[in-house]
Write an enzyme that holds these catalytic residues in place. Structure first.
Site, PDB file in Angstrom:
ATOM      1  N   GLY A   1      -3.782 -13.764   9.561  1.00  0.00           N
ATOM      2  CA  GLY A   1      -2.847 -14.112  10.628  1.00  0.00           C
ATOM      3  C   GLY A   1      -2.037 -12.944  11.140  1.00  0.00           C
TER       4      GLY A   1
ATOM      5  N   GLY B   1       2.757  -9.512   0.451  1.00  0.00           N
ATOM      6  CA  GLY B   1       2.322  -8.237  -0.102  1.00  0.00           C
ATOM      7  C   GLY B   1       2.464  -7.096   0.886  1.00  0.00           C
TER       8      GLY B   1
ATOM      9  N   GLY C   1       0.421  -5.788   3.068  1.00  0.00           N
ATOM     10  CA  GLY C   1      -0.035  -6.069   4.426  1.00  0.00           C
ATOM     11  C   GLY C   1       0.980  -6.874   5.213  1.00  0.00           C
TER      12      GLY C   1
ATOM     13  CB  ILE D   1      -1.199 -11.444  -9.007  1.00  0.00           C
ATOM     14  CG1 ILE D   1      -2.571 -11.144  -8.409  1.00  0.00           C
ATOM     15  CG2 ILE D   1      -0.721 -12.834  -8.602  1.00  0.00           C
ATOM     16  CD1 ILE D   1      -3.676 -12.014  -8.960  1.00  0.00           C
ATOM     17  CG  ASP D   2      -3.772  -7.059  -7.146  1.00  0.00           C
ATOM     18  OD1 ASP D   2      -4.263  -7.651  -8.123  1.00  0.00           O
ATOM     19  OD2 ASP D   2      -4.279  -7.076  -6.013  1.00  0.00           O
TER      20      ASP D   2
ATOM     21  N   GLY E   1      -7.700  -6.462  -9.233  1.00  0.00           N
ATOM     22  CA  GLY E   1      -7.166  -5.108  -9.119  1.00  0.00           C
ATOM     23  C   GLY E   1      -8.194  -4.209  -8.463  1.00  0.00           C
TER      24      GLY E   1
END
Length: 359
Positions: free
Chosen positions: A79, A114, A116, A139-140, A183
């Site tokens: 999006g 995140g 992005g 989560i990374d 990851g």
């Protein structure tokens, strides 16, 4: 005094703790300060869909959210308003988005997402003057400018439990068990889960590996009567030799490389989206709550253009531009790398390779 009115949205992949942030923002902004909060469904798309998908965020709407996984607002990683996919192709709908935000009478947005999503938020503020406060999510754990993000610890918990379970079956069958975790560019989950779960080897994206090093570890363990081996593989890990054959998946590639070199029976488990699912563990619930409270505090102080972050034990904030930078990778000088090596975990570095910090 005019009642303050803000928007809130979740973008990118889901992560345990998103709902806890939403809950904290609403309970503080609405319940304590008397503001109005409007939620946009599926990230920025809620403003762009026809009809718009916006909802008032009330105290009753946030009941029971602290332990709930996913996000009640929905999310998407398709999006980007600056490159929006339509039937007629890709077009820039960012001006349309900014107009919709102003038409709704919003003072600004709390954007949870995140790297992005934070890049989009920073650009939206820079090019269209839409005030934004960012809340980091992944989560990374690869967002720059914050020590940890919520969702990471819950993912590590899932991966660690998987290692505990694989340990018993590996030992029973004298097998080499490979666990692939998320990851692509940053190996934080693999590193922390590998140490917590007693892995014998860890393959990281930041350190291209020599399969022979892992083979040596397997044989060394066998010589000591330990006939099984546990290996954690980040999905972005890869062999240093470009001529090494690749399979579908990082763990499958390593398993095949091991089988070509030593007589071992290997099994591969790919956790995939199991790491994203389920409710947040306590540490992520606490961190998400603190992030949500800090986001409201920044708005109350008119500190738009900043992102909440964790520095040591303190919740702080940094310019959003810092959060929208390159991903935060595992520095090979990180104390966790030293701890892993100190307890005998093999990281697979090619012989003679200098352990240079990636920064």
């Amino acid at each position: 005094m005019k009642r303050r009115k803000i928007g809130i949205l979740t973008g990118g992949g889901d992560a345990p703790g998103l709902n806890a942030v939403i809950r904290a923002v609403v309970k503080y902004a609405v319940g304590q300060l008397g503001w109005e909060v409007i939620g946009s469904e599926d990230a920025f798309n809620g403003f762009l869909d026809d009809p718009q998908r916006l909802r008032p965020m009330t105290l009753p709407s946030c009941q029971g959210l602290l332990h709930r996984g996913g996000t009640i607002l929905g999310t998407t990683n398709h999006g980007d308003p600056f490159a929006f996919a339509t039937r007629d192709g890709i077009r820039d709908r960012s001006a349309e988005l900014a107009a919709a935000i102003r038409r709704e009478g919003l003072e600004g947005l709390v954007v949870i997402g995140g790297d992005g999503t934070q890049r989009i938020a920073a650009r939206l503020m820079r090019e269209h003057g839409v005030p934004v406060v960012g809340v980091p999510k992944t989560i990374d754990n690869d967002i720059a400018a914050t020590d940890f993000t919520f969702g990471f610890w819950s993912a590590v918990e899932v991966a660690t439990e998987a290692l505990d379970r694989l340990h018993t079956t590996a030992e029973s069958h004298d097998r080499v068990m490979l666990l692939e975790v998320m990851g692509r560019t940053a190996g934080w989950i693999a590193l922390y889960a590998g140490v917590a779960g007693g892995a014998d080897c860890i393959a990281l994206p930041e350190l291209p590996y020599d399969p022979a090093r892992f083979c040596d570890k397997i044989l060394e363990r066998r010589a000591r009567g330990r006939l099984f081996t546990l290996i954690v593989v980040a999905e972005g890990a890869a062999p240093a030799d470009p001529d090494e054959p690749r399979e579908r998946g990082a763990a499958a590639t390593l398993a095949a490389a091991l089988a070509r070199r030593v007589d071992v029976e290997t099994r591969v488990t790919v956790l995939g989206h199991l790491q994203r699912g389920g409710g947040p563990i306590p540490i992520d619930r606490v961190l998400a709550t603190r992030f949500g409270v800090k986001a409201v505090e920044l708005i109350a102080d008119d500190r738009w253009g900043e992102m909440v972050c964790l520095r040591g034990q303190d919740i702080d904030a940094v310019p959003l531009s810092q959060a929208a930078g390159p991903p935060r990778e595992v520095d090979l000088a990180h104390p966790m790398i030293a701890a892993a090596r100190a307890v005998g975990i093999e990281l697979g570095a090619a012989r003679g390779r200098r352990h240079v910090a990636l920064g």
